[in-house]
Motif scaffolding. Structure first.
Motif, PDB file in Angstrom:
ATOM      1  N   VAL A 181       0.852  -1.192   0.000  1.00 43.20           N
ATOM      2  CA  VAL A 181       0.000   0.000   0.000  1.00 43.20           C
ATOM      3  C   VAL A 181       0.887   1.242   0.000  1.00 43.20           C
ATOM      4  CG1 VAL A 181      -1.797   1.261   1.250  1.00 43.20           C
ATOM      5  CG2 VAL A 181      -1.781  -1.243   1.259  1.00 43.20           C
ATOM      6  N   THR A 182       0.562   2.175  -0.899  1.00 44.73           N
ATOM      7  CA  THR A 182       1.289   3.440  -0.993  1.00 44.73           C
ATOM      8  C   THR A 182       0.293   4.581  -1.137  1.00 44.73           C
ATOM      9  OG1 THR A 182       1.426   3.532  -3.425  1.00 44.73           O
ATOM     10  CG2 THR A 182       3.129   2.263  -2.285  1.00 44.73           C
ATOM     11  N   LEU A 183       0.783   5.783  -0.913  1.00 51.00           N
ATOM     12  CA  LEU A 183       0.034   6.967  -1.328  1.00 51.00           C
ATOM     13  C   LEU A 183       0.478   7.265  -2.752  1.00 51.00           C
ATOM     14  CD1 LEU A 183       0.144   9.495   1.656  1.00 51.00           C
ATOM     15  CD2 LEU A 183      -1.719   8.014   0.944  1.00 51.00           C
ATOM     16  N   GLU A 243       8.823   0.828   8.708  1.00 53.49           N
ATOM     17  CA  GLU A 243       9.360   1.443   9.926  1.00 53.49           C
ATOM     18  C   GLU A 243      10.169   2.710   9.633  1.00 53.49           C
ATOM     19  OE1 GLU A 243       8.743   0.486  13.016  1.00 53.49           O
ATOM     20  OE2 GLU A 243       7.936  -1.531  12.756  1.00 53.49           O
ATOM     21  N   ASN A 244      10.731   2.817   8.426  1.00 57.02           N
ATOM     22  CA  ASN A 244      11.536   3.990   8.071  1.00 57.02           C
ATOM     23  C   ASN A 244      10.728   5.284   8.120  1.00 57.02           C
ATOM     24  OD1 ASN A 244      13.821   2.430   7.610  1.00 57.02           O
ATOM     25  ND2 ASN A 244      13.280   2.095   5.474  1.00 57.02           N
ATOM     26  N   LEU A 245       9.413   5.181   7.947  1.00 60.83           N
ATOM     27  CA  LEU A 245       8.576   6.382   7.957  1.00 60.83           C
ATOM     28  C   LEU A 245       8.472   7.014   9.346  1.00 60.83           C
ATOM     29  CD1 LEU A 245       5.717   5.311   5.528  1.00 60.83           C
ATOM     30  CD2 LEU A 245       7.651   6.825   5.063  1.00 60.83           C
ATOM     31  N   ASN A 246       8.749   6.233  10.394  1.00 60.87           N
ATOM     32  CA  ASN A 246       8.723   6.795  11.752  1.00 60.87           C
ATOM     33  C   ASN A 246       9.792   7.867  11.923  1.00 60.87           C
ATOM     34  OD1 ASN A 246       6.607   5.153  12.591  1.00 60.87           O
ATOM     35  ND2 ASN A 246       7.990   3.513  13.201  1.00 60.87           N
ATOM     36  N   SER A 247      10.970   7.612  11.401  1.00 63.80           N
ATOM     37  CA  SER A 247      12.072   8.579  11.541  1.00 63.80           C
ATOM     38  C   SER A 247      12.258   9.449  10.304  1.00 63.80           C
ATOM     39  CB  SER A 247      13.376   7.845  11.849  1.00 63.80           C
ATOM     40  OG  SER A 247      13.688   6.941  10.811  1.00 63.80           O
ATOM     41  N   GLN A 248      11.690   9.028   9.166  1.00 67.36           N
ATOM     42  CA  GLN A 248      11.846   9.783   7.922  1.00 67.36           C
ATOM     43  C   GLN A 248      10.501   9.929   7.206  1.00 67.36           C
ATOM     44  OE1 GLN A 248      15.105   8.261   5.408  1.00 67.36           O
ATOM     45  NE2 GLN A 248      15.547   6.869   7.096  1.00 67.36           N
ATOM     46  N   GLY A 258       8.728   5.129   0.013  1.00 60.13           N
ATOM     47  CA  GLY A 258       7.737   5.645   0.960  1.00 60.13           C
ATOM     48  C   GLY A 258       6.499   4.784   1.083  1.00 60.13           C
ATOM     49  N   TRP A 259       6.590   3.500   0.735  1.00 59.35           N
ATOM     50  CA  TRP A 259       5.431   2.608   0.883  1.00 59.35           C
ATOM     51  C   TRP A 259       4.985   2.603   2.339  1.00 59.35           C
ATOM     52  CZ3 TRP A 259       5.964  -1.765   3.983  1.00 59.35           C
ATOM     53  CH2 TRP A 259       7.271  -2.152   4.293  1.00 59.35           C
ATOM     54  N   LEU A 260       3.712   2.304   2.568  1.00 56.53           N
ATOM     55  CA  LEU A 260       3.140   2.381   3.906  1.00 56.53           C
ATOM     56  C   LEU A 260       3.133   1.035   4.631  1.00 56.53           C
ATOM     57  CD1 LEU A 260       0.131   4.639   2.902  1.00 56.53           C
ATOM     58  CD2 LEU A 260       2.196   5.357   4.111  1.00 56.53           C
ATOM     59  N   CYS A 261       2.490   0.049   4.025  1.00 51.20           N
ATOM     60  CA  CYS A 261       2.392  -1.265   4.655  1.00 51.20           C
ATOM     61  C   CYS A 261       2.182  -2.332   3.591  1.00 51.20           C
ATOM     62  CB  CYS A 261       1.258  -1.303   5.683  1.00 51.20           C
ATOM     63  SG  CYS A 261      -0.390  -1.077   4.992  1.00 51.20           S
ATOM     64  N   LYS A 262       2.318  -3.575   4.031  1.00 50.30           N
ATOM     65  CA  LYS A 262       2.061  -4.721   3.158  1.00 50.30           C
ATOM     66  C   LYS A 262       0.943  -5.534   3.784  1.00 50.30           C
ATOM     67  CE  LYS A 262       6.632  -4.750   1.207  1.00 50.30           C
ATOM     68  NZ  LYS A 262       7.798  -5.496   0.777  1.00 50.30           N
ATOM     69  N   ILE A 263      -0.067  -5.801   2.967  1.00 52.79           N
ATOM     70  CA  ILE A 263      -1.250  -6.519   3.430  1.00 52.79           C
ATOM     71  C   ILE A 263      -1.331  -7.852   2.695  1.00 52.79           C
ATOM     72  CG2 ILE A 263      -3.783  -6.512   3.475  1.00 52.79           C
ATOM     73  CD1 ILE A 263      -3.685  -3.470   3.701  1.00 52.79           C
ATOM     74  N   GLU A 264      -1.523  -8.937   3.469  1.00 48.39           N
ATOM     75  CA  GLU A 264      -1.807 -10.229   2.864  1.00 48.39           C
ATOM     76  C   GLU A 264      -3.277 -10.181   2.443  1.00 48.39           C
ATOM     77  OE1 GLU A 264      -0.700 -14.765   3.815  1.00 48.39           O
ATOM     78  OE2 GLU A 264      -1.763 -13.717   5.422  1.00 48.39           O
ATOM     79  N   VAL A 265      -3.512 -10.108   1.159  1.00 46.25           N
ATOM     80  CA  VAL A 265      -4.850  -9.861   0.616  1.00 46.25           C
ATOM     81  C   VAL A 265      -5.728 -11.098   0.800  1.00 46.25           C
ATOM     82  CG1 VAL A 265      -6.137  -9.268  -1.472  1.00 46.25           C
ATOM     83  CG2 VAL A 265      -3.915  -8.202  -1.030  1.00 46.25           C
TER      84      VAL A 265
END
Length: 161
Positions: free
Chosen positions: A60-62, A116-121, A133-140
């Protein structure tokens, strides 16, 4: 003289080849043909999902459009690993210097990994929203939901209206 060098080179090659064991059927590996289909689809709320049918994971990304509308991102709230989400559920939020915006699950499933990189960056969302800048990975859990989302052309048309 060159003939002597060529002859010596050929002889050395033949000697090396003779020392190598012959390839047998048991020493050769064969790999089955694997076909992987990676599909990228978009939501009306400017999230995207890149679905890999071989792993069943959707990243998942924006979208770039969303990050440019938000401006400089200063904070990202992500879902919890292991949480079960339904398509359309709020899974996080993004805060920027201009506004705050919710993030919605483009597909149903279980969150397997978060970036996790989005927490600090959090600025990674601006620099590379659909890459680093991806957000998460979902097992569909419902693969048909992916095909119901907008294609790239339909999304571009949606953004222009």
């Amino acid at each position: 003289m060159f003939n002597a060098v060529r002859q010596a080179s050929r002889t050395a090659t033949l000697v090396r080849a003779a020392r190598r064991p012959a390839a047998t059927a048991s020493s050769l590996r064969t790999f089955p043909s694997v076909r992987t289909l990676v599909t990228k689809r978009y939501t009306q709320d400017h999230e995207a999902v890149v679905f890999d049918d071989s792993t069943g994971l959707g990243t998942v990304t924006l979208t770039d459009y969303a990050q440019s509308s938000l401006g400089d991102v200063v904070f990202v709230e992500l879902p919890t690993v292991g949480s079960v989400v339904e398509q359309g559920d709020q899974i996080g939020a993004v805060e920027s210097v201009k506004a705050a915006s919710d993030i919605y699950a483009p597909v149903s499933g279980t969150v397997k990994e978060i970036n996790e990189n989005l927490n600090s960056q959090p600025g990674l969302l601006n620099k590379s929203p659909e890459g680093d800048g991806w957000l998460c990975k979902i097992e569909v859990s419902k693969a048909e939901e992916v095909t119901e989302l907008m294609t790239e052309d339909a999304y571009k048309e949606h953004c222009q209206s």
